[in-house]
Design a protein around this motif. Sequence first.
Motif, PDB file in Angstrom:
ATOM      1  N   MET A   1       0.847  -1.193   0.000  1.00 29.51           N
ATOM      2  CA  MET A   1       0.000   0.000   0.000  1.00 29.51           C
ATOM      3  C   MET A   1       0.885   1.246   0.000  1.00 29.51           C
ATOM      4  SD  MET A   1      -3.180   0.738   2.591  1.00 29.51           S
ATOM      5  CE  MET A   1      -3.808  -0.890   2.206  1.00 29.51           C
ATOM      6  N   THR A   2       0.639   2.140  -0.930  1.00 26.79           N
ATOM      7  CA  THR A   2       1.537   3.287  -1.078  1.00 26.79           C
ATOM      8  C   THR A   2       0.871   4.626  -0.836  1.00 26.79           C
ATOM      9  OG1 THR A   2       1.077   3.415  -3.462  1.00 26.79           O
ATOM     10  CG2 THR A   2       2.944   2.040  -2.769  1.00 26.79           C
ATOM     11  N   THR A   3      -0.438   4.662  -0.641  1.00 27.40           N
ATOM     12  CA  THR A   3      -1.141   5.930  -0.441  1.00 27.40           C
ATOM     13  C   THR A   3      -1.378   6.156   1.056  1.00 27.40           C
ATOM     14  OG1 THR A   3      -2.225   5.712  -2.591  1.00 27.40           O
ATOM     15  CG2 THR A   3      -3.183   7.281  -1.034  1.00 27.40           C
ATOM     16  N   TYR A   4      -1.034   7.339   1.521  1.00 33.09           N
ATOM     17  CA  TYR A   4      -1.121   7.639   2.952  1.00 33.09           C
ATOM     18  C   TYR A   4      -1.837   8.973   3.170  1.00 33.09           C
ATOM     19  CZ  TYR A   4       2.270   3.930   3.761  1.00 33.09           C
ATOM     20  OH  TYR A   4       2.906   2.712   3.825  1.00 33.09           O
ATOM     21  N   ARG A   5      -2.633   9.005   4.210  1.00 39.08           N
ATOM     22  CA  ARG A   5      -3.221  10.250   4.678  1.00 39.08           C
ATOM     23  C   ARG A   5      -2.301  10.821   5.759  1.00 39.08           C
ATOM     24  NH1 ARG A   5      -7.978  13.177   5.189  1.00 39.08           N
ATOM     25  NH2 ARG A   5      -8.466  14.016   7.250  1.00 39.08           N
ATOM     26  N   ILE A   6      -1.916  12.076   5.601  1.00 42.52           N
ATOM     27  CA  ILE A   6      -0.989  12.714   6.532  1.00 42.52           C
ATOM     28  C   ILE A   6      -1.739  13.764   7.329  1.00 42.52           C
ATOM     29  CG2 ILE A   6       1.178  13.970   6.762  1.00 42.52           C
ATOM     30  CD1 ILE A   6       2.005  12.867   4.058  1.00 42.52           C
TER      31      ILE A   6
ATOM     32  N   ASP B   1       9.773   8.498   9.087  1.00 38.06           N
ATOM     33  CA  ASP B   1      10.509   7.324   9.554  1.00 38.06           C
ATOM     34  C   ASP B   1      10.470   6.249   8.467  1.00 38.06           C
ATOM     35  OD1 ASP B   1       7.911   6.477   9.700  1.00 38.06           O
ATOM     36  OD2 ASP B   1       7.988   5.845  11.788  1.00 38.06           O
ATOM     37  N   GLN B   2      11.278   5.226   8.636  1.00 37.02           N
ATOM     38  CA  GLN B   2      11.407   4.198   7.605  1.00 37.02           C
ATOM     39  C   GLN B   2      10.116   3.419   7.404  1.00 37.02           C
ATOM     40  OE1 GLN B   2      14.698   1.513   8.305  1.00 37.02           O
ATOM     41  NE2 GLN B   2      15.133   1.353   6.132  1.00 37.02           N
ATOM     42  N   ALA B   3       9.327   3.278   8.470  1.00 36.78           N
ATOM     43  CA  ALA B   3       8.100   2.488   8.388  1.00 36.78           C
ATOM     44  C   ALA B   3       6.922   3.284   7.850  1.00 36.78           C
ATOM     45  CB  ALA B   3       7.753   1.936   9.771  1.00 36.78           C
ATOM     46  N   LEU B   4       7.112   4.571   7.555  1.00 36.04           N
ATOM     47  CA  LEU B   4       6.040   5.446   7.077  1.00 36.04           C
ATOM     48  C   LEU B   4       4.860   5.460   8.051  1.00 36.04           C
ATOM     49  CD1 LEU B   4       5.974   4.788   3.207  1.00 36.04           C
ATOM     50  CD2 LEU B   4       6.850   6.788   4.416  1.00 36.04           C
ATOM     51  N   THR B   5       5.173   5.660   9.329  1.00 35.55           N
ATOM     52  CA  THR B   5       4.119   5.814  10.337  1.00 35.55           C
ATOM     53  C   THR B   5       4.081   7.227  10.899  1.00 35.55           C
ATOM     54  OG1 THR B   5       5.600   5.073  12.105  1.00 35.55           O
ATOM     55  CG2 THR B   5       4.258   3.389  11.014  1.00 35.55           C
ATOM     56  N   ALA B   6       5.207   7.959  10.799  1.00 37.30           N
ATOM     57  CA  ALA B   6       5.277   9.303  11.359  1.00 37.30           C
ATOM     58  C   ALA B   6       6.278  10.130  10.565  1.00 37.30           C
ATOM     59  CB  ALA B   6       5.694   9.252  12.830  1.00 37.30           C
ATOM     60  N   GLY B   7       6.116  11.436  10.656  1.00 35.29           N
ATOM     61  CA  GLY B   7       7.021  12.338   9.959  1.00 35.29           C
ATOM     62  C   GLY B   7       7.080  13.678  10.664  1.00 35.29           C
ATOM     63  N   GLN B   8       7.901  14.563  10.151  1.00 30.12           N
ATOM     64  CA  GLN B   8       7.994  15.915  10.666  1.00 30.12           C
ATOM     65  C   GLN B   8       8.815  16.744   9.688  1.00 30.12           C
ATOM     66  OE1 GLN B   8       9.954  15.713  14.450  1.00 30.12           O
ATOM     67  NE2 GLN B   8      11.664  14.540  13.670  1.00 30.12           N
TER      68      GLN B   8
ATOM     69  N   PHE C   1      10.193  20.167  13.627  1.00 29.55           N
ATOM     70  CA  PHE C   1       8.922  20.756  14.065  1.00 29.55           C
ATOM     71  C   PHE C   1       7.777  20.200  13.227  1.00 29.55           C
ATOM     72  CE2 PHE C   1      10.922  23.424  10.911  1.00 29.55           C
ATOM     73  CZ  PHE C   1       9.905  23.763  10.028  1.00 29.55           C
ATOM     74  N   CYS C   2       6.564  20.543  13.648  1.00 31.82           N
ATOM     75  CA  CYS C   2       5.321  20.126  12.984  1.00 31.82           C
ATOM     76  C   CYS C   2       5.278  18.613  12.773  1.00 31.82           C
ATOM     77  CB  CYS C   2       5.138  20.858  11.657  1.00 31.82           C
ATOM     78  SG  CYS C   2       3.500  20.614  10.891  1.00 31.82           S
ATOM     79  N   PRO C   3       5.128  17.827  13.842  1.00 29.70           N
ATOM     80  CA  PRO C   3       5.043  16.369  13.699  1.00 29.70           C
ATOM     81  C   PRO C   3       3.781  15.973  12.940  1.00 29.70           C
ATOM     82  CG  PRO C   3       4.400  17.028  15.901  1.00 29.70           C
ATOM     83  CD  PRO C   3       4.929  18.267  15.242  1.00 29.70           C
ATOM     84  N   ALA C   4       3.839  14.822  12.307  1.00 28.58           N
ATOM     85  CA  ALA C   4       2.709  14.358  11.502  1.00 28.58           C
ATOM     86  C   ALA C   4       2.527  12.858  11.677  1.00 28.58           C
ATOM     87  CB  ALA C   4       2.939  14.683  10.036  1.00 28.58           C
ATOM     88  N   ARG C   5       1.280  12.430  11.541  1.00 30.92           N
ATOM     89  CA  ARG C   5       0.942  11.004  11.608  1.00 30.92           C
ATOM     90  C   ARG C   5       0.556  10.535  10.201  1.00 30.92           C
ATOM     91  NH1 ARG C   5      -3.216  11.392  14.704  1.00 30.92           N
ATOM     92  NH2 ARG C   5      -2.164  11.015  16.681  1.00 30.92           N
ATOM     93  N   LEU C   6       1.129   9.407   9.750  1.00 31.50           N
ATOM     94  CA  LEU C   6       0.814   8.841   8.450  1.00 31.50           C
ATOM     95  C   LEU C   6      -0.060   7.611   8.631  1.00 31.50           C
ATOM     96  CD1 LEU C   6       3.569  10.478   8.001  1.00 31.50           C
ATOM     97  CD2 LEU C   6       3.882   8.988   6.017  1.00 31.50           C
ATOM     98  N   THR C   7      -1.164   7.561   7.908  1.00 36.66           N
ATOM     99  CA  THR C   7      -2.086   6.425   7.981  1.00 36.66           C
ATOM    100  C   THR C   7      -2.283   5.857   6.586  1.00 36.66           C
ATOM    101  OG1 THR C   7      -3.275   7.516   9.790  1.00 36.66           O
ATOM    102  CG2 THR C   7      -4.370   5.663   8.704  1.00 36.66           C
ATOM    103  N   PRO C   8      -1.992   4.569   6.382  1.00 44.79           N
ATOM    104  CA  PRO C   8      -2.195   3.985   5.044  1.00 44.79           C
ATOM    105  C   PRO C   8      -3.664   4.010   4.659  1.00 44.79           C
ATOM    106  CG  PRO C   8      -1.682   2.282   6.657  1.00 44.79           C
ATOM    107  CD  PRO C   8      -1.472   3.593   7.353  1.00 44.79           C
TER     108      PRO C   8
ATOM    109  N   PRO D   1      21.971  13.196   8.615  1.00 38.23           N
ATOM    110  CA  PRO D   1      20.820  13.667   9.398  1.00 38.23           C
ATOM    111  C   PRO D   1      19.518  12.975   9.012  1.00 38.23           C
ATOM    112  CG  PRO D   1      22.189  15.523   8.766  1.00 38.23           C
ATOM    113  CD  PRO D   1      22.737  14.326   8.046  1.00 38.23           C
ATOM    114  N   PHE D   2      19.398  12.540   7.754  1.00 36.84           N
ATOM    115  CA  PHE D   2      18.170  11.894   7.295  1.00 36.84           C
ATOM    116  C   PHE D   2      17.990  10.500   7.894  1.00 36.84           C
ATOM    117  CE2 PHE D   2      19.922  14.599   3.960  1.00 36.84           C
ATOM    118  CZ  PHE D   2      18.899  15.514   3.802  1.00 36.84           C
ATOM    119  N   GLU D   3      19.075   9.893   8.349  1.00 37.60           N
ATOM    120  CA  GLU D   3      19.017   8.533   8.879  1.00 37.60           C
ATOM    121  C   GLU D   3      18.770   8.492  10.388  1.00 37.60           C
ATOM    122  OE1 GLU D   3      22.095   6.112   6.037  1.00 37.60           O
ATOM    123  OE2 GLU D   3      22.970   7.585   7.402  1.00 37.60           O
ATOM    124  N   LEU D   4      18.780   9.633  11.044  1.00 37.95           N
ATOM    125  CA  LEU D   4      18.628   9.651  12.501  1.00 37.95           C
ATOM    126  C   LEU D   4      17.184   9.411  12.904  1.00 37.95           C
ATOM    127  CD1 LEU D   4      20.867  12.738  13.343  1.00 37.95           C
ATOM    128  CD2 LEU D   4      21.508  10.321  13.352  1.00 37.95           C
ATOM    129  N   PRO D   5      16.925   8.772  14.043  1.00 42.00           N
ATOM    130  CA  PRO D   5      15.553   8.586  14.532  1.00 42.00           C
ATOM    131  C   PRO D   5      14.864   9.930  14.726  1.00 42.00           C
ATOM    132  CG  PRO D   5      17.083   7.197  15.758  1.00 42.00           C
ATOM    133  CD  PRO D   5      17.920   8.114  14.912  1.00 42.00           C
TER     134      PRO D   5
END
Length: 208
Positions: A1-6, A59-66, A80-87, A179-183
């Motif tokens: 599944m590649t489509t996510y609601r952010i 993140d690598q699992a596509l569950t969260a971003g910022q 800043f501005c954290p986000a939740r990704l939902t498939p 920096p892109f690889e850091l948690p």
Amino acid sequence: MTTYRIEFGPAWPVPPITVDFTDHTAAARQVAEHAIPYLTPKLAELGRPEFADCFFHTDQALTAGQFMWLDLASGRGAKFCPARLTPIDEDAVETHVVADDSNNPEPTDRCGARHHQHPDTVCTEPAGHYRRDVDPHAGPLIIDGRECGGVAWDEPATEVVHGCPPEGSGLTPCCGRTPFELPLGDRISSEAPTTCPGAAAVSSAARP
């Protein structure tokens, strides 16, 4: 599944967006183009207009971003501005939209966690929501009894600080990552003491 609601943190005035992550780079660019016009006035209000020159990172699992802002020349960075990704089930998009338009009341049971530096700032997210690096606390930032915009924060107990990549290098000196690889919960600093566990490993390896 590649489509996510952010969905973005409630302290940030960015509406949700649905994005196809088949091409991760193109998806991150699309999210930034969507969000930056909303972030720009908020960042100016917070006294950080330069942060609008940012990019979206997940993140690598596509569950969260910022969003991330980096200035390698000065050794500074910010998240800043954290986000939740939902498939999203593409075959059920219509059903999803109808559910969003329902008249279900907002949850009244709020988290209520207090900010560790500004105790008058209280998390307004639903109770039990908190997950480090995925679903941070968020709410109006209250300083001296006055609301000063919004803020999202993680609980401070396990913060990891990495050294800023030196000039001419894209890798952190403590653990040798970009920096892109850091948690998502980690941060970069050229001034704060480095707490990255990689620093101890590098130090040990350097001893005779």
